[in-house]
Design an enzyme around this catalytic site. Sequence first.
Site, mmCIF file in Angstrom:
data_model
loop_
_atom_site.group_PDB
_atom_site.id
_atom_site.type_symbol
_atom_site.label_atom_id
_atom_site.label_comp_id
_atom_site.label_asym_id
_atom_site.label_seq_id
_atom_site.Cartn_x
_atom_site.Cartn_y
_atom_site.Cartn_z
ATOM 1 N N GLY B 127 0.818 -1.209 0.000
ATOM 2 C CA GLY B 127 0.000 0.000 0.000
ATOM 3 C C GLY B 127 0.845 1.249 0.000
ATOM 4 O O GLY B 127 1.089 1.839 1.058
ATOM 5 N N TYR B 128 1.307 1.658 -1.158
ATOM 6 C CA TYR B 128 2.151 2.854 -1.263
ATOM 7 C C TYR B 128 1.399 3.971 -1.995
ATOM 8 O O TYR B 128 1.097 5.007 -1.428
ATOM 9 C CB TYR B 128 3.455 2.538 -2.007
ATOM 10 N N SER B 129 1.129 3.746 -3.309
ATOM 11 C CA SER B 129 0.560 4.820 -4.129
ATOM 12 C C SER B 129 -0.820 5.225 -3.645
ATOM 13 O O SER B 129 -1.580 4.417 -3.110
ATOM 14 C CB SER B 129 0.432 4.365 -5.587
ATOM 15 N N SER B 161 -1.688 -3.911 -6.425
ATOM 16 C CA SER B 161 -1.711 -5.221 -7.075
ATOM 17 C C SER B 161 -2.070 -6.293 -6.060
ATOM 18 O O SER B 161 -1.550 -6.272 -4.936
ATOM 19 C CB SER B 161 -0.342 -5.544 -7.686
ATOM 20 N N GLU B 244 12.624 -3.931 -6.216
ATOM 21 C CA GLU B 244 11.630 -3.677 -7.247
ATOM 22 C C GLU B 244 12.272 -3.153 -8.519
ATOM 23 O O GLU B 244 11.753 -3.311 -9.604
ATOM 24 C CB GLU B 244 10.618 -2.644 -6.706
ATOM 25 N N THR B 374 8.656 5.736 -12.461
ATOM 26 C CA THR B 374 8.561 5.811 -13.933
ATOM 27 C C THR B 374 9.957 5.919 -14.540
ATOM 28 O O THR B 374 10.938 6.204 -13.845
ATOM 29 C CB THR B 374 7.783 7.070 -14.359
ATOM 30 N N GLU B 376 11.018 8.260 -16.241
ATOM 31 C CA GLU B 376 11.512 9.630 -16.011
ATOM 32 C C GLU B 376 12.093 9.776 -14.605
ATOM 33 O O GLU B 376 13.127 10.435 -14.416
ATOM 34 C CB GLU B 376 10.368 10.641 -16.219
#
Lengths: 369, 392
Positions: B127-129, B161, B244, B374, B376
């Site tokens: 549970g991060y984002s 996820s 990750e 991302t 970037e």
Amino acid sequence: MDLGFNETEEMVRASAQEFLEREAGPELARSGDADAFWSKVAEMGWPGLAVSERYGGADMGLVALGVLIEQWGANLGRGPLFEFSVLVSPLLEAAADERLKKEILPRLADGSSSAAIAILEQSASWRPEDIRATAVKTDNGWAITGTKHFVSYGDEASQILVAARTGDRPSDVSIFVVNREANGISSETVNHASGTPTTVLTFNETTVDVFRIVGSENEGWPFVEALMQKGAAFRAIQLAGLGRHVLDITAAYVKERKQFGVPIGSFQAVQHHLADMAVSVRRVEQLARQAVWSVAESSPDAAKQVSRAKLAASELIPQVCWTAHQCHGAIGFTQEHDLHLYTRHALSWAVEFGDTAAHTDRLADALEL
Amino acid sequence: MRFEFTTEDEQFRSELRTFLAEQLPDGWTGPVDESSKDGWALNQRMRKALAARGWLVMHWPEQYGGQDASSLRNIIFAEEMAYHRAPGNDRFGTRMIGPVLMFYGTDEQKSKYLPDIAAGGIQWCQGYSEPDAGSDLASLKTRAVRDGDKFIINGAKIWTSLAHRADMMFMLVRTDPDAPKHRGISMLLVDMKTPGVEVRPIYNMAGSHSFNQVTFDDVAVPAENLVGDLNNGWRVGMSVLNYERSGIDYVAWGQRAWDELAQFCRDETGPNGLPLSADPSIRRKMAELDVEIEGARLLAYEVAWSQQQGEAPADVASMSKLSGTLANKSVLDYGLQLLGMYGVLESGSPHAKLQGRFFKMRMFYTSGEILAGTTEIQKNLIAWRGLELPRV
């Protein structure tokens, strides 16, 4: 799997870096005293780094030589180190007549004389059928006739490795070591973008002693193949070294150069250019080191790894240079600034020992496509 | 330098391949659809089988049931699992929260959770984002307020996820709204069955239910579920990201797709009556893709090798993640070009080539360049950490 350097490799890397940063670099590439530099290189024992001890070398192996060539690339070393150490000496040690080895290897290994290779012709092709120069048997040896292009250090070298046709089948090619002082050799100087002294050598019934054939008659092509493979792997690692240096000077520049009151390296557009360069350099370093290792170990994957490395290096390192020019702005477009010297070398090395089309084809074959 | 694995490592690779051939269904091409009942059952079966072989947590220390396997042995495991599109490699438990608990967890937390993870008996989610905290993760707002021996959580997590399969979540919450944003975050472990936790599916553009929105409405969590110190959650939470960010999964997925495409080119005949693989433009592009994959593979190996030396090269991990996801994407893009009109027939359609897999994978792996930082963000990290360019 060990992606680090062992003690010997680290020793070679450190001493090469220390010496070359002091003695070579842009100044040498522009107008330095190439002969004086070469004498110092000889004192370092580098021409004989990978030559067997019995012929006066240090016998440190091809991987150590690769580490040296990476630094040589980073600092634009000058002189026929690559030609002899990477290309000529392994071939001679593997296949030349003992008399020839004893006569020429020690003098090449100590740097007192030097060697060049004369294989490519006007077609600039690495296919055996494109070797048109001929060697004809005479009473006491051979007579070579033909014209060889892209001969680096063709006038400075004392020994020239020549590929010549000795039979009618496409692969009927033999390899000879020709004394530069022999009869019938004329040379025409071409101006090479890298600044490397380069000539077109024409042989007109040049006499070659019988013991100067390398290996057997009509069986020279596999040696050319092996030489091209070594050349490609080591050009890739040389490009890796050059790319790392260009990345370093560009990173330093964007930290220093200020516009709008801040270093341009604080702008994300510039940072992403630099990040792309860093990824390219890292990839080429690893691929090129893997290729050199594979060649040194005679790995069954060597053909694949060499073509991969050469393809990556030839595509990515010139790109790294162009991005570096973009990050330097107008000053990087000048002759006065050193950056173009690296770009010139990168563009030259990218097309040597098989261009992109040649290695793509080889890799596709190796991948069973 | 030495660019080959040891004989023992290679032997492990071949044992693992044999195991996968035995355990996976006949003719398995994957990837598994974990939103389906059968797909999830296969995942659970494979996970248990891996645990029984001792491989599920072989990278853990022996005291927690592992084998102290080296980082390189570990990357071989990840590479083969991904190449075979084999389900059962439990990232969230064995690779993320497990190691975090070993380092930051209390003895009670270790003994409560580690054995279950090692046995393949528990599913975790991350549970991060949050809806308003993506790349700027540290701006997360989900609040946890201490109330006696509990924390009360309110807020929402997104892109979670496997939340719909999970027993537990490890999550980052804001515990001090007044501190600078990185310093007011803590990590909590939350039982997904706690009242007030609600999981809503989000279907991805590939058509499957892989992630979710999770909302928290006065969710009470025991205070002993705090991992590490209060307000030290940023550091605790970031320690999972280097795993990750190794790109090996993407490299292996890309390699598998390349192999399938190469076989397709050998088997299919072009308009001139020759196999596609004889077409110079196809040979050229396939060779280019091979170079891209190999370069990305070496970077992933470098991450593992450096970890083995006790180093944590954040910039190389970023390079690896970036290169791996790009290489995988490049292969899939070219696959769709080669398959042409047939490439956009979806899975299950008559006449679809390669079972419609390339289209599905291309849609799915659009996420690769977005999740876990991302492309970037990776470039920013390379510039800041690797090249030490100034941040403003």
